[in-house]
Design a protein around this motif. Sequence first.
Motif, short mmCIF file in Angstrom:
data_model
loop_
_atom_site.label_atom_id
_atom_site.label_comp_id
_atom_site.label_asym_id
_atom_site.label_seq_id
_atom_site.Cartn_x
_atom_site.Cartn_y
_atom_site.Cartn_z
N SER A 89 53.54 32.25 38.66
CA SER A 89 52.67 33.52 39.14
C SER A 89 52.92 34.00 40.42
O SER A 89 52.82 33.06 41.54
CB SER A 89 51.21 32.95 38.86
OG SER A 89 49.97 33.95 39.29
N LEU A 109 56.38 37.95 40.13
CA LEU A 109 56.57 39.07 39.68
C LEU A 109 55.76 40.29 40.76
O LEU A 109 56.31 41.19 41.06
CB LEU A 109 55.89 39.38 38.40
CG LEU A 109 56.58 39.27 37.06
CD1 LEU A 109 55.93 38.99 35.94
CD2 LEU A 109 57.95 39.72 36.89
N ARG A 110 54.71 40.07 41.14
CA ARG A 110 53.88 40.73 42.22
C ARG A 110 54.66 40.79 43.54
O ARG A 110 54.85 41.90 44.21
CB ARG A 110 52.64 40.00 42.52
CG ARG A 110 51.47 40.51 41.51
CD ARG A 110 50.55 39.53 41.87
NE ARG A 110 50.20 38.42 41.22
CZ ARG A 110 49.47 37.32 41.54
NH1 ARG A 110 48.41 37.57 42.47
NH2 ARG A 110 49.43 36.15 41.34
N GLY A 137 57.75 43.16 42.84
CA GLY A 137 57.33 44.43 42.61
C GLY A 137 56.79 44.96 43.90
O GLY A 137 57.17 46.30 43.86
N ILE A 145 56.14 49.04 37.52
CA ILE A 145 55.90 47.55 38.40
C ILE A 145 54.36 47.14 37.94
O ILE A 145 54.17 46.02 37.71
CB ILE A 145 55.80 48.19 39.91
CG1 ILE A 145 57.23 48.30 40.27
CG2 ILE A 145 55.18 46.88 40.68
CD1 ILE A 145 57.53 48.66 41.66
N ILE A 164 53.35 43.73 36.21
CA ILE A 164 52.34 42.83 36.95
C ILE A 164 51.05 42.56 35.89
O ILE A 164 50.47 41.54 35.82
CB ILE A 164 51.56 43.43 38.21
CG1 ILE A 164 52.87 43.34 39.37
CG2 ILE A 164 50.58 42.56 38.89
CD1 ILE A 164 52.39 44.16 40.31
N ASP A 210 51.91 40.12 33.24
CA ASP A 210 52.13 38.74 34.02
C ASP A 210 50.56 38.16 33.96
O ASP A 210 50.52 37.05 33.74
CB ASP A 210 52.67 38.76 35.07
CG ASP A 210 52.85 37.48 35.89
OD1 ASP A 210 53.41 36.58 35.13
OD2 ASP A 210 52.42 37.00 36.87
N MET A 211 49.76 38.90 34.41
CA MET A 211 48.08 38.55 34.60
C MET A 211 47.44 38.32 33.11
O MET A 211 46.74 37.54 32.95
CB MET A 211 47.35 39.75 35.52
CG MET A 211 47.98 39.62 36.77
SD MET A 211 47.30 41.19 37.70
CE MET A 211 45.28 40.69 37.65
#
Length: 652
Positions: free
Chosen positions: A55, A58-59, A62, A154, A158, A161-162
Amino acid sequence: MQWYRLRFPIKLTFAIVLALVIGFHFNLQTPRWAVMTACIVAGGTAFAAGGDPFSGALRHRGMLRIIGTFIGCIASLVIMIATIRAPVVMLLLCCLWAGFCVWLSSLIKVENSYALGLAGYTALIIVVSLNANGSVLVAPQFAVERCSEIIIGIVCAILADMLFSPRSIKQDVDREVDALLVDHYHLMQLCVAPAPKEEVDNALTGLVRRTTAVNGMRSHLMMESGRWHNIDRRLRALNTLSLTLITQAAEAFVIQDTREAYLPPQFHILFEKPATTVADVHKQMKVLRRVISASGSKNTPVTIANWVGAATRYLLLIKGIHTNARISRMEEEVLNGEPVVKMRSAETRHALVNGIRTFVATAVGSLFWLWSGWSSGSGAMVMLAVVTALAMRMPNPLMMAKDFLYGMIVAIPLGSLYYMFIMPSTQQSMLLLCIAMGVMAFVAGILIQRRQIGTLGALVGTVNVLTLDNPMTFNVSAFLDNALGQAIGCFLALLVILLIRDTSKDRIGRTLLNRFMYSAVSALTTNQLRRRENHLPALYQQLFMLLNMFPGDINKYRIALTLIISHQRLREAEIPVNADLSAYHKQLRHTADRVVASGSDTKRRRNFEQLLAELGIYQDKLRQYDAPLSATEPVQRLREMLKKYQSTLIQI
């Protein structure tokens, strides 16, 4: 297949399908940029991690992509405004900008270099695309549209992923810091025994790599959430303590190997006791502290006392890492112990070669495209810029270029299947289009997390050649033109990497070894501020680089580790304080710096011989001023070691 193995393919599928739906729902002109961005951000992060990324990763990727895209768009607009009437100059300036960004990205942290590499090829992509379409005057609109579509992609990655249970790295950090301390105790057992050199070398190398990995986890933890700030501070200090434990254990082994009965018998007996958990190590630390207090400082080897002190501080920080509690007063003293020194990059020549590769490849491709009017030239130019910009920062650029080439070759038949048969049949149904793209993304996600070579390139290449315009048109000749162009571009990038060889490996290795030598010599000082500076993280970072560059060269590794040990020992030596020695310390540092900076073998050998002579004079000065054994012995050992490995330290 277990659930966690399916988690990433589901994330990737959701991100791509969501970007596709948003792109068509809001009538974006080129929805494929949003879809491609979702592929690259989600897929590239997983490919690098070898599975479902933690976690926050990816952010972070991005945000780097957004920053790089904005910088690239601004650069492209500036270049086009300045050279709108000279297309050749415009393209060459974009190529120069791409080379500059790649050069700069090779000098900074790997995790942040992605933004600069992206800024370099984004400007070139915009200029090439506008020139190919003959619409340079709409550059601002094109740049804004590209930024908007990339941000959508992006956000989709994200959000995916969340939604699908992001994987926290906190449990891995807790588990690894505990295991690391136990392994430090096992290493000390090997060094005290003593074990064979090969066994000790393997244990030391493994701990250097694992300490580096734990320090890398710290950045992932901060990407995940700001609430881990206290743990981040503790992990910074823990990194230094772990390196201190490695250095003290290695010094105990080296000194014991050269002087008989260096360690009193009671310490041999104490370190024979096994320890398999942190609790066992904690018990051993209590016993060792009692023995050291009873024996006194004169009867306790300095390496043992320093090792036990570092292990005790390590245990103190572990509790706070597990609980994320507020930092106590005792912890604050440990965290503010010593200022950490950063060293400049040793890859200056390597960075220059990377920049030249990118500039030459894109410049030659641009000139050939303008001269020939090749219809596939724009697609080839785009892939040439992307591959040379991204591959150069990788440890193995050739392998990444092959990965792109294999992927683009696979994208030709796969894209043909979708473009000629599947997608024309889904024209009346958005649901069918999403299912078709989702199946491809799901299968690719399974292969990407296994690091199957060519998979990521095939997915991105297929999405790129499908165009996904709004409205969709099916021009088979244009499709084949684009597909062949991007495959040829990857092939040309591979040729550039093969033809413009990077011969800086040996030079970087020699520079690193000479910097270890300089750090040992520069530890000779009576300036208290300089003596408090903590060089260990920077030194071990360069040792880790040396291990990766020369994995089978055990001699370079041993030389570097011995010089790190010399640095630490000389840093703690009781050097007499007087003006004569202080002035000579400056002279030693000046000579050592000239060895590092020498551009020719002759100058380097001459400066190195001068350094050895000056160290001999310095030994005489220490005896003249009645320096203790703790100062004269490390200087003598350093001089003998430098003389022994002189050829390795000065060779080209």
